[in-house]
Write a protein that holds these residues in place. Structure first.
Motif, PDB file in Angstrom:
ATOM      1  N   MET A  15       0.860  -1.004  -0.036  1.00  0.00           N
ATOM      2  CA  MET A  15      -0.091  -0.020  -0.056  1.00  0.00           C
ATOM      3  C   MET A  15       1.011   1.212  -0.005  1.00  0.00           C
ATOM      4  N   SER A  16       0.467   2.253  -0.818  1.00  0.00           N
ATOM      5  CA  SER A  16       1.389   3.596  -1.072  1.00  0.00           C
ATOM      6  C   SER A  16       1.420   4.312   0.366  1.00  0.00           C
ATOM      7  N   ARG A  17       2.410   4.636   0.713  1.00  0.00           N
ATOM      8  CA  ARG A  17       2.298   5.699   1.846  1.00  0.00           C
ATOM      9  C   ARG A  17       2.671   7.105   1.666  1.00  0.00           C
ATOM     10  N   ARG A  18       2.230   7.862   2.216  1.00  0.00           N
ATOM     11  CA  ARG A  18       2.898   9.540   1.983  1.00  0.00           C
ATOM     12  C   ARG A  18       3.938   9.777   3.022  1.00  0.00           C
ATOM     13  N   ILE A  19       5.185   9.977   2.529  1.00  0.00           N
ATOM     14  CA  ILE A  19       6.394   9.937   3.160  1.00  0.00           C
ATOM     15  C   ILE A  19       7.326  11.102   3.050  1.00  0.00           C
ATOM     16  N   ILE A  20       7.376  11.902   4.300  1.00  0.00           N
ATOM     17  CA  ILE A  20       8.316  12.941   4.180  1.00  0.00           C
ATOM     18  C   ILE A  20       9.619  12.730   4.625  1.00  0.00           C
ATOM     19  N   ILE A  21      10.629  13.050   3.694  1.00  0.00           N
ATOM     20  CA  ILE A  21      11.990  12.818   4.233  1.00  0.00           C
ATOM     21  C   ILE A  21      12.782  14.091   4.166  1.00  0.00           C
ATOM     22  N   THR A  22      13.258  14.504   5.377  1.00  0.00           N
ATOM     23  CA  THR A  22      14.243  15.543   5.627  1.00  0.00           C
ATOM     24  C   THR A  22      15.645  15.256   5.236  1.00  0.00           C
ATOM     25  N   GLY A  23      16.418  15.840   4.757  1.00  0.00           N
ATOM     26  CA  GLY A  23      17.484  15.679   4.398  1.00  0.00           C
ATOM     27  C   GLY A  23      17.891  14.784   3.265  1.00  0.00           C
ATOM     28  N   ALA A  24      16.853  15.045   2.423  1.00  0.00           N
ATOM     29  CA  ALA A  24      16.695  14.286   1.192  1.00  0.00           C
ATOM     30  C   ALA A  24      17.494  14.712  -0.187  1.00  0.00           C
ATOM     31  N   PRO A  54      19.101  24.253  -2.588  1.00  0.00           N
ATOM     32  CA  PRO A  54      18.091  24.407  -3.724  1.00  0.00           C
ATOM     33  C   PRO A  54      18.515  23.609  -4.840  1.00  0.00           C
ATOM     34  N   GLU A  55      19.835  23.442  -5.127  1.00  0.00           N
ATOM     35  CA  GLU A  55      20.365  22.934  -6.554  1.00  0.00           C
ATOM     36  C   GLU A  55      20.333  21.438  -6.284  1.00  0.00           C
ATOM     37  N   LYS A  56      20.559  20.692  -5.286  1.00  0.00           N
ATOM     38  CA  LYS A  56      20.684  19.383  -4.875  1.00  0.00           C
ATOM     39  C   LYS A  56      19.301  18.890  -4.731  1.00  0.00           C
ATOM     40  N   THR A  57      18.344  19.564  -4.082  1.00  0.00           N
ATOM     41  CA  THR A  57      16.951  19.033  -3.773  1.00  0.00           C
ATOM     42  C   THR A  57      16.287  19.052  -4.868  1.00  0.00           C
ATOM     43  N   LYS A  58      16.442  20.424  -5.842  1.00  0.00           N
ATOM     44  CA  LYS A  58      15.696  20.224  -7.107  1.00  0.00           C
ATOM     45  C   LYS A  58      16.263  19.086  -8.046  1.00  0.00           C
ATOM     46  N   ALA A  59      17.482  18.666  -8.095  1.00  0.00           N
ATOM     47  CA  ALA A  59      17.775  17.850  -8.670  1.00  0.00           C
ATOM     48  C   ALA A  59      17.195  16.447  -8.627  1.00  0.00           C
ATOM     49  N   VAL A  60      17.321  15.923  -7.097  1.00  0.00           N
ATOM     50  CA  VAL A  60      16.583  14.943  -6.630  1.00  0.00           C
ATOM     51  C   VAL A  60      15.092  14.854  -6.948  1.00  0.00           C
ATOM     52  N   ALA A  61      14.380  16.060  -7.077  1.00  0.00           N
ATOM     53  CA  ALA A  61      13.007  16.133  -7.089  1.00  0.00           C
ATOM     54  C   ALA A  61      12.780  16.025  -8.809  1.00  0.00           C
ATOM     55  N   GLU A  62      13.743  16.293  -9.628  1.00  0.00           N
ATOM     56  CA  GLU A  62      13.331  16.102 -10.966  1.00  0.00           C
ATOM     57  C   GLU A  62      13.581  14.688 -11.263  1.00  0.00           C
ATOM     58  N   ALA A  68       9.324  13.709  -7.481  1.00  0.00           N
ATOM     59  CA  ALA A  68       8.502  14.049  -6.134  1.00  0.00           C
ATOM     60  C   ALA A  68       8.595  15.528  -5.848  1.00  0.00           C
ATOM     61  N   PRO A  69       7.600  15.918  -5.039  1.00  0.00           N
ATOM     62  CA  PRO A  69       7.549  17.321  -4.600  1.00  0.00           C
ATOM     63  C   PRO A  69       8.852  17.605  -3.870  1.00  0.00           C
ATOM     64  N   HIS A  70       9.297  18.981  -3.787  1.00  0.00           N
ATOM     65  CA  HIS A  70      10.105  19.347  -2.756  1.00  0.00           C
ATOM     66  C   HIS A  70      10.073  20.569  -2.003  1.00  0.00           C
ATOM     67  N   HIS A  71      10.644  20.862  -0.940  1.00  0.00           N
ATOM     68  CA  HIS A  71      10.537  21.932  -0.222  1.00  0.00           C
ATOM     69  C   HIS A  71      11.741  22.119   0.381  1.00  0.00           C
ATOM     70  N   LEU A  72      12.116  23.336   0.791  1.00  0.00           N
ATOM     71  CA  LEU A  72      13.517  23.916   1.138  1.00  0.00           C
ATOM     72  C   LEU A  72      13.366  24.412   2.614  1.00  0.00           C
ATOM     73  N   ALA A  73      14.286  23.828   3.397  1.00  0.00           N
ATOM     74  CA  ALA A  73      14.672  24.683   4.819  1.00  0.00           C
ATOM     75  C   ALA A  73      15.889  24.406   5.388  1.00  0.00           C
ATOM     76  N   ASP A  74      16.473  25.291   5.879  1.00  0.00           N
ATOM     77  CA  ASP A  74      17.474  25.360   6.831  1.00  0.00           C
ATOM     78  C   ASP A  74      17.386  25.033   8.140  1.00  0.00           C
ATOM     79  N   PHE A  75      17.698  23.850   8.650  1.00  0.00           N
ATOM     80  CA  PHE A  75      17.271  23.622   9.976  1.00  0.00           C
ATOM     81  C   PHE A  75      18.230  24.520  11.211  1.00  0.00           C
ATOM     82  N   ALA A  76      18.978  25.215  10.375  1.00  0.00           N
ATOM     83  CA  ALA A  76      19.751  26.272  11.223  1.00  0.00           C
ATOM     84  C   ALA A  76      18.803  27.495  11.600  1.00  0.00           C
ATOM     85  N   ARG A  77      17.857  27.166  10.982  1.00  0.00           N
ATOM     86  CA  ARG A  77      16.847  28.510  11.157  1.00  0.00           C
ATOM     87  C   ARG A  77      15.499  28.230  11.533  1.00  0.00           C
TER      88      ARG A  77
END
Length: 276
Positions: free
Chosen positions: A1-10, A36-44, A48-57
């Motif tokens: 069964m398909s699951r909705r999975i959020i992965i940080t550090g992806a 932004p560059e690495k996350t967009k590359a994995v998304a493409e 998969a949809p992607h979001h950006l966030a710096d955990f230092a903020r």
């Protein structure tokens, strides 16, 4: 069964490797990364949809939580983002970087998404480390204002991941929420690559890296825990190594009062209303 999975550090390492495998397996994966560059590359690559966030903020973590809530129920939150830092430095929020990126930020994200997680009987997964054995949680020195050393701070943060996992289980498992932490193995990734201490030298060594696990091998337990409901091969509240509950683990993980106190202190410093 398909699951909705959020992965940080992806955007890299085992997070990206897990995302690729989970998408291939038919799951609905949502990527979170700092670059932004690495996350967009994995998304493409994965679609998969992607979001950006710096955990230092922490303001970016709060914005991220608002964005993720728009997806509705969440089946899995994989708190995989983390890092080790050569020198002690504080974030714009006033917390020591290792403590914030590895513990406070995923704690905050989980807290803000708790309603979504509860309504779908979700699993919350923490990428910890065997380095937890070298950690020691001192509630009076969480930011290592005294005695900072990169691996001591990192090991303590990875120990905090396990204590957080245990307390999540204690508070919410009877209401349907499950939690687990795991050690991915020593992975030949870019982790600690900028460090100049012994760990950085080990990661830069071609010979040492030849004995390390690949990102795909390191992602194995993350894929397993994310794609399998609790009770079907793994038990909530546990810390895993090689798909089995770890035999050797920091003695502080047996201190339930410490896990409760760390949770309370985390809520306090973040200014959160205590979770029921």
């Amino acid at each position: 069964m398909s699951r909705r999975i959020i992965i940080t550090g992806a955007s890299d390492g085992i997070g990206a490797a897990a995302a690729r495998q989970l998408v291939r397996d038919g799951h609905n994966v949502i990527l979170v990364g700092r670059s932004p560059e690495k996350t967009k590359a994995v998304a493409e690559e994965t679609g998969a949809p992607h979001h950006l966030a710096d955990f230092a903020r922490l303001d970016e973590v709060r914005r991220l939580a608002d964005e993720l809530k728009q997806y509705g129920p969440i089946d899995v939150l994989a708190n995989n983002a983390g890092g080790v830092f050569q020198e002690r430095r504080e974030t714009v929020d006033g917390f020591e970087m290792t403590f914030q990126v590895n513990h406070l930020a995923p704690f905050l994200l989980t807290h803000l998404l708790l309603d979504r997680l509860m309504e779908s009987n979700a699993s919350v997964i923490q990428t910890s480390s065997v380095g937890n054995r070298a950690g020691k949680v001192d509630l009076g020195n969480l930011g290592f204002a005294k005695g900072y050393a990169p691996m001591r701070a990192y090991g303590t943060a990875k120990l905090e991941n396990i204590l957080f996992t245990q307390e999540l289980h204690r508070r919410f498992h009877e209401r349907g929420l499950s939690s687990a932490a795991f050690h991915p193995g020593v992975v030949a990734s870019s982790f600690a690559g900028s460090s100049t201490d012994l760990m950085g030298k080990v990661y830069a060594s071609r010979l040492a890296r030849s004995f390390m696990r690949t990102n795909e091998q390191g992602a194995d337990q993350l894929v397993w825990l994310a794609s399998t409901p609790a009770g079907e091969g793994w038990e909530s509240g546990q810390y895993y190594e090689k798909r089995k509950p770890a035999r050797r683990i920091n003695r502080q993980t047996r201190d339930a009062a410490l896990a409760r106190a760390l949770w309370a202190r985390s809520e306090q410093v973040l200014g959160l209303t205590p979770a029921a």
